[in-house]
Scaffold this motif. Structure first.
Motif, PDB file in Angstrom:
ATOM      1  N   GLU A 243       0.962  -1.268  -0.033  1.00  0.00           N
ATOM      2  CA  GLU A 243       0.205   0.007   0.058  1.00  0.00           C
ATOM      3  C   GLU A 243       0.973   1.309  -0.119  1.00  0.00           C
ATOM      4  O   GLU A 243       0.401   2.305  -0.675  1.00  0.00           O
ATOM      5  CB  GLU A 243      -0.929  -0.171   1.213  1.00  0.00           C
ATOM      6  N   ASN A 244       1.854   1.388   0.880  1.00  0.00           N
ATOM      7  CA  ASN A 244       2.676   2.458   0.812  1.00  0.00           C
ATOM      8  C   ASN A 244       4.203   2.430   0.295  1.00  0.00           C
ATOM      9  O   ASN A 244       4.936   3.461   0.482  1.00  0.00           O
ATOM     10  CB  ASN A 244       2.715   3.121   2.334  1.00  0.00           C
ATOM     11  N   TYR A 245       4.549   1.053   0.075  1.00  0.00           N
ATOM     12  CA  TYR A 245       5.965   0.878   0.027  1.00  0.00           C
ATOM     13  C   TYR A 245       6.276   0.008  -1.002  1.00  0.00           C
ATOM     14  O   TYR A 245       5.440  -0.733  -1.675  1.00  0.00           O
ATOM     15  CB  TYR A 245       6.746   0.131   1.138  1.00  0.00           C
ATOM     16  N   VAL A 246       7.593   0.137  -1.566  1.00  0.00           N
ATOM     17  CA  VAL A 246       8.180  -0.703  -2.636  1.00  0.00           C
ATOM     18  C   VAL A 246       9.124  -1.672  -2.036  1.00  0.00           C
ATOM     19  O   VAL A 246      10.060  -0.933  -1.484  1.00  0.00           O
ATOM     20  CB  VAL A 246       8.653  -0.149  -3.970  1.00  0.00           C
ATOM     21  N   ILE A 247       9.104  -2.787  -1.796  1.00  0.00           N
ATOM     22  CA  ILE A 247      10.019  -3.594  -1.178  1.00  0.00           C
ATOM     23  C   ILE A 247      10.946  -4.508  -2.232  1.00  0.00           C
ATOM     24  O   ILE A 247      10.625  -4.943  -3.075  1.00  0.00           O
ATOM     25  CB  ILE A 247       9.423  -4.551  -0.382  1.00  0.00           C
ATOM     26  N   LEU A 248      12.391  -4.325  -2.019  1.00  0.00           N
ATOM     27  CA  LEU A 248      13.152  -4.842  -2.883  1.00  0.00           C
ATOM     28  C   LEU A 248      13.758  -6.141  -1.946  1.00  0.00           C
ATOM     29  O   LEU A 248      14.338  -5.872  -0.891  1.00  0.00           O
ATOM     30  CB  LEU A 248      14.406  -4.196  -3.169  1.00  0.00           C
ATOM     31  N   VAL A 249      13.477  -7.485  -2.452  1.00  0.00           N
ATOM     32  CA  VAL A 249      14.062  -8.546  -1.587  1.00  0.00           C
ATOM     33  C   VAL A 249      15.169  -9.277  -2.156  1.00  0.00           C
ATOM     34  O   VAL A 249      15.023  -9.583  -3.864  1.00  0.00           O
ATOM     35  CB  VAL A 249      12.699  -9.487  -1.601  1.00  0.00           C
ATOM     36  N   GLY A 250      15.930  -9.683  -1.489  1.00  0.00           N
ATOM     37  CA  GLY A 250      17.004 -10.599  -2.082  1.00  0.00           C
ATOM     38  C   GLY A 250      17.599 -11.311  -0.886  1.00  0.00           C
ATOM     39  O   GLY A 250      17.096 -11.274  -0.049  1.00  0.00           O
ATOM     40  N   GLY A 251      18.861 -12.017  -1.275  1.00  0.00           N
ATOM     41  CA  GLY A 251      19.360 -12.777  -0.146  1.00  0.00           C
ATOM     42  C   GLY A 251      20.780 -12.628   0.104  1.00  0.00           C
ATOM     43  O   GLY A 251      21.552 -11.932  -0.786  1.00  0.00           O
TER      44      GLY A 251
ATOM     45  N   SER B 256      -2.743  -3.890   1.943  1.00  0.00           N
ATOM     46  CA  SER B 256      -2.183  -3.539   3.391  1.00  0.00           C
ATOM     47  C   SER B 256      -0.845  -3.325   3.017  1.00  0.00           C
ATOM     48  O   SER B 256      -0.310  -3.298   1.952  1.00  0.00           O
ATOM     49  CB  SER B 256      -2.382  -4.624   4.253  1.00  0.00           C
ATOM     50  N   ASP B 257       0.010  -3.138   4.106  1.00  0.00           N
ATOM     51  CA  ASP B 257       1.461  -2.911   4.095  1.00  0.00           C
ATOM     52  C   ASP B 257       2.045  -4.442   4.440  1.00  0.00           C
ATOM     53  O   ASP B 257       3.306  -4.328   4.992  1.00  0.00           O
ATOM     54  CB  ASP B 257       2.025  -1.921   4.891  1.00  0.00           C
ATOM     55  N   ARG B 258       1.469  -5.627   4.357  1.00  0.00           N
ATOM     56  CA  ARG B 258       2.054  -6.641   4.446  1.00  0.00           C
ATOM     57  C   ARG B 258       2.393  -7.441   3.229  1.00  0.00           C
ATOM     58  O   ARG B 258       1.752  -7.356   2.472  1.00  0.00           O
ATOM     59  CB  ARG B 258       1.075  -7.753   5.339  1.00  0.00           C
ATOM     60  N   PHE B 259       3.454  -8.300   3.506  1.00  0.00           N
ATOM     61  CA  PHE B 259       3.849  -9.206   2.176  1.00  0.00           C
ATOM     62  C   PHE B 259       4.279 -10.516   2.605  1.00  0.00           C
ATOM     63  O   PHE B 259       4.727 -10.615   3.693  1.00  0.00           O
ATOM     64  CB  PHE B 259       4.758  -8.276   1.342  1.00  0.00           C
ATOM     65  N   ILE B 260       4.505 -11.438   1.589  1.00  0.00           N
ATOM     66  CA  ILE B 260       4.925 -12.823   1.771  1.00  0.00           C
ATOM     67  C   ILE B 260       6.127 -13.147   1.027  1.00  0.00           C
ATOM     68  O   ILE B 260       6.091 -12.762  -0.028  1.00  0.00           O
ATOM     69  CB  ILE B 260       3.762 -13.671   1.483  1.00  0.00           C
TER      70      ILE B 260
ATOM     71  N   ARG C  63       7.067 -16.778   4.812  1.00  0.00           N
ATOM     72  CA  ARG C  63       7.012 -15.846   5.865  1.00  0.00           C
ATOM     73  C   ARG C  63       6.169 -14.542   5.817  1.00  0.00           C
ATOM     74  O   ARG C  63       6.307 -13.769   4.464  1.00  0.00           O
ATOM     75  CB  ARG C  63       8.537 -15.298   6.121  1.00  0.00           C
ATOM     76  N   THR C  64       5.495 -14.228   6.571  1.00  0.00           N
ATOM     77  CA  THR C  64       4.784 -12.793   6.223  1.00  0.00           C
ATOM     78  C   THR C  64       5.438 -11.753   7.107  1.00  0.00           C
ATOM     79  O   THR C  64       5.618 -11.820   8.271  1.00  0.00           O
ATOM     80  CB  THR C  64       3.340 -12.933   6.988  1.00  0.00           C
ATOM     81  N   PHE C  65       5.534 -10.620   6.456  1.00  0.00           N
ATOM     82  CA  PHE C  65       6.282  -9.392   6.912  1.00  0.00           C
ATOM     83  C   PHE C  65       5.484  -8.376   7.069  1.00  0.00           C
ATOM     84  O   PHE C  65       4.375  -8.219   6.191  1.00  0.00           O
ATOM     85  CB  PHE C  65       7.572  -9.012   6.234  1.00  0.00           C
ATOM     86  N   LYS C  66       5.654  -7.299   7.829  1.00  0.00           N
ATOM     87  CA  LYS C  66       4.857  -6.000   7.993  1.00  0.00           C
ATOM     88  C   LYS C  66       6.021  -4.993   7.388  1.00  0.00           C
ATOM     89  O   LYS C  66       6.931  -4.529   8.142  1.00  0.00           O
ATOM     90  CB  LYS C  66       4.390  -5.877   9.153  1.00  0.00           C
ATOM     91  N   ALA C  67       5.666  -4.124   6.167  1.00  0.00           N
ATOM     92  CA  ALA C  67       6.479  -3.275   5.700  1.00  0.00           C
ATOM     93  C   ALA C  67       6.544  -1.986   6.536  1.00  0.00           C
ATOM     94  O   ALA C  67       7.555  -1.339   6.653  1.00  0.00           O
ATOM     95  CB  ALA C  67       6.192  -2.931   4.335  1.00  0.00           C
ATOM     96  N   SER C  68       5.727  -1.513   7.299  1.00  0.00           N
ATOM     97  CA  SER C  68       5.451  -0.231   7.843  1.00  0.00           C
ATOM     98  C   SER C  68       5.882  -0.348   9.380  1.00  0.00           C
ATOM     99  O   SER C  68       6.186   0.615   9.998  1.00  0.00           O
ATOM    100  CB  SER C  68       3.781  -0.008   8.064  1.00  0.00           C
ATOM    101  N   ASN C  69       6.519  -1.866   9.661  1.00  0.00           N
ATOM    102  CA  ASN C  69       6.929  -1.823  11.098  1.00  0.00           C
ATOM    103  C   ASN C  69       8.289  -2.321  11.010  1.00  0.00           C
ATOM    104  O   ASN C  69       8.802  -3.288  11.674  1.00  0.00           O
ATOM    105  CB  ASN C  69       6.034  -2.775  12.073  1.00  0.00           C
ATOM    106  N   ASN C  70       9.300  -1.589  10.411  1.00  0.00           N
ATOM    107  CA  ASN C  70      10.657  -2.222  10.165  1.00  0.00           C
ATOM    108  C   ASN C  70      11.004  -3.427   9.674  1.00  0.00           C
ATOM    109  O   ASN C  70      11.625  -4.139  10.190  1.00  0.00           O
ATOM    110  CB  ASN C  70      11.364  -1.868  11.465  1.00  0.00           C
ATOM    111  N   LEU C  71       9.789  -3.869   8.776  1.00  0.00           N
ATOM    112  CA  LEU C  71       9.994  -5.222   8.194  1.00  0.00           C
ATOM    113  C   LEU C  71      10.247  -6.441   9.222  1.00  0.00           C
ATOM    114  O   LEU C  71      10.933  -7.414   9.040  1.00  0.00           O
ATOM    115  CB  LEU C  71      11.095  -5.161   7.166  1.00  0.00           C
ATOM    116  N   VAL C  72       9.245  -6.143  10.102  1.00  0.00           N
ATOM    117  CA  VAL C  72       9.253  -7.438  11.483  1.00  0.00           C
ATOM    118  C   VAL C  72       8.522  -8.633  10.413  1.00  0.00           C
ATOM    119  O   VAL C  72       7.449  -8.596  10.138  1.00  0.00           O
ATOM    120  CB  VAL C  72       8.612  -6.784  12.533  1.00  0.00           C
ATOM    121  N   MET C  73       8.789  -9.891  10.940  1.00  0.00           N
ATOM    122  CA  MET C  73       8.230 -11.117  10.461  1.00  0.00           C
ATOM    123  C   MET C  73       7.164 -11.169  11.400  1.00  0.00           C
ATOM    124  O   MET C  73       7.233 -11.123  12.613  1.00  0.00           O
ATOM    125  CB  MET C  73       9.202 -12.038  10.724  1.00  0.00           C
ATOM    126  N   MET C  74       5.839 -11.585  10.807  1.00  0.00           N
ATOM    127  CA  MET C  74       4.636 -11.827  11.495  1.00  0.00           C
ATOM    128  C   MET C  74       4.217 -13.179  11.939  1.00  0.00           C
ATOM    129  O   MET C  74       3.994 -13.645  12.851  1.00  0.00           O
ATOM    130  CB  MET C  74       3.396 -10.955  11.023  1.00  0.00           C
TER     131      MET C  74
END
Length: 181
Positions: free
Chosen positions: A9-17, A67-71, A87-98
């Motif tokens: 909803e509010n962010y673009v998340i770049l995911v890598g390893g 939402s600001d959640r992603f998997i 894994r489900t993360f919340k982008a708006s909360n410092n990328l905490v795993m839920m």
């Protein structure tokens, strides 16, 4: 290594390893605020150290719409069993795993190949590819935390799927090839 771009909803998340023989494996994130792309927030690297053997060769992700959640999905091995870890993360909360779920492979080594959230059903479609045979499986998974989860999977003999896409609000299309034709 595969990288994912996820729009919430509010962010673009770049995911890598980060795969390092001298340090623990981790999933890494960069978060970009959609309405302030010049913010220095994009320069901060978030790390989530994974507790299991996860080669991180494929990391896929999808947003939970509205939402600001992603998997994310990765290949993992828990107690000697291969499978996929969601894994489900919340982008708006410092990328905490839920929460996290482990989907064990049935009879062969399977790894995630694509991940799509279906808003109409609030389920996730997971396409898994076998690393030993040219086969794929499609799972429908409830991504919300439950003590015992249920999953439905589809298997089409002699077909190898490469792409999932939404056809309508609750139907999908799987595209691939068959060894017969």
């Amino acid at each position: 290594m595969n990288l994912s771009n996820i729009e919430t909803e509010n962010y673009v998340i770049l995911v890598g390893g980060n795969i390092s023989p001298s340090a623990s494996n981790s999933i890494c994130f960069r978060r970009i605020m959609k309405y302030d792309v010049l913010s220095t927030e994009r320069d901060y690297l978030y790390r989530f150290d994974v507790p299991h053997i996860e080669p991180s060769t494929f990391i896929y992700g999808t947003q939970i719409e509205g939402s600001d959640r992603f998997i994310t999905s990765t290949f993992g091995q828990i107690n000697g069993i291969d499978g996929t870890i969601l894994r489900t993360f919340k982008a708006s909360n410092n990328l905490v795993m839920m929460n996290a779920q482990f989907i064990p492979a049935i009879g062969e080594k399977m790894q995630p190949y694509e991940l799509t959230y279906v808003q109409a059903t609030e389920k996730v479609l997971l396409l898994q590819l076998s690393t030993t045979n040219p086969t794929t499986r499609i799972y429908t998974i409830d991504p919300h935390a439950t003590q015992n989860y249920q999953t439905i999977w589809e298997y089409s003999p002699n077909w190898t799927f490469y792409l999932l896409d939404m056809y309508s609000s609750d139907k999908y299309i799987a595209m691939g090839t068959t060894g017969l034709t």
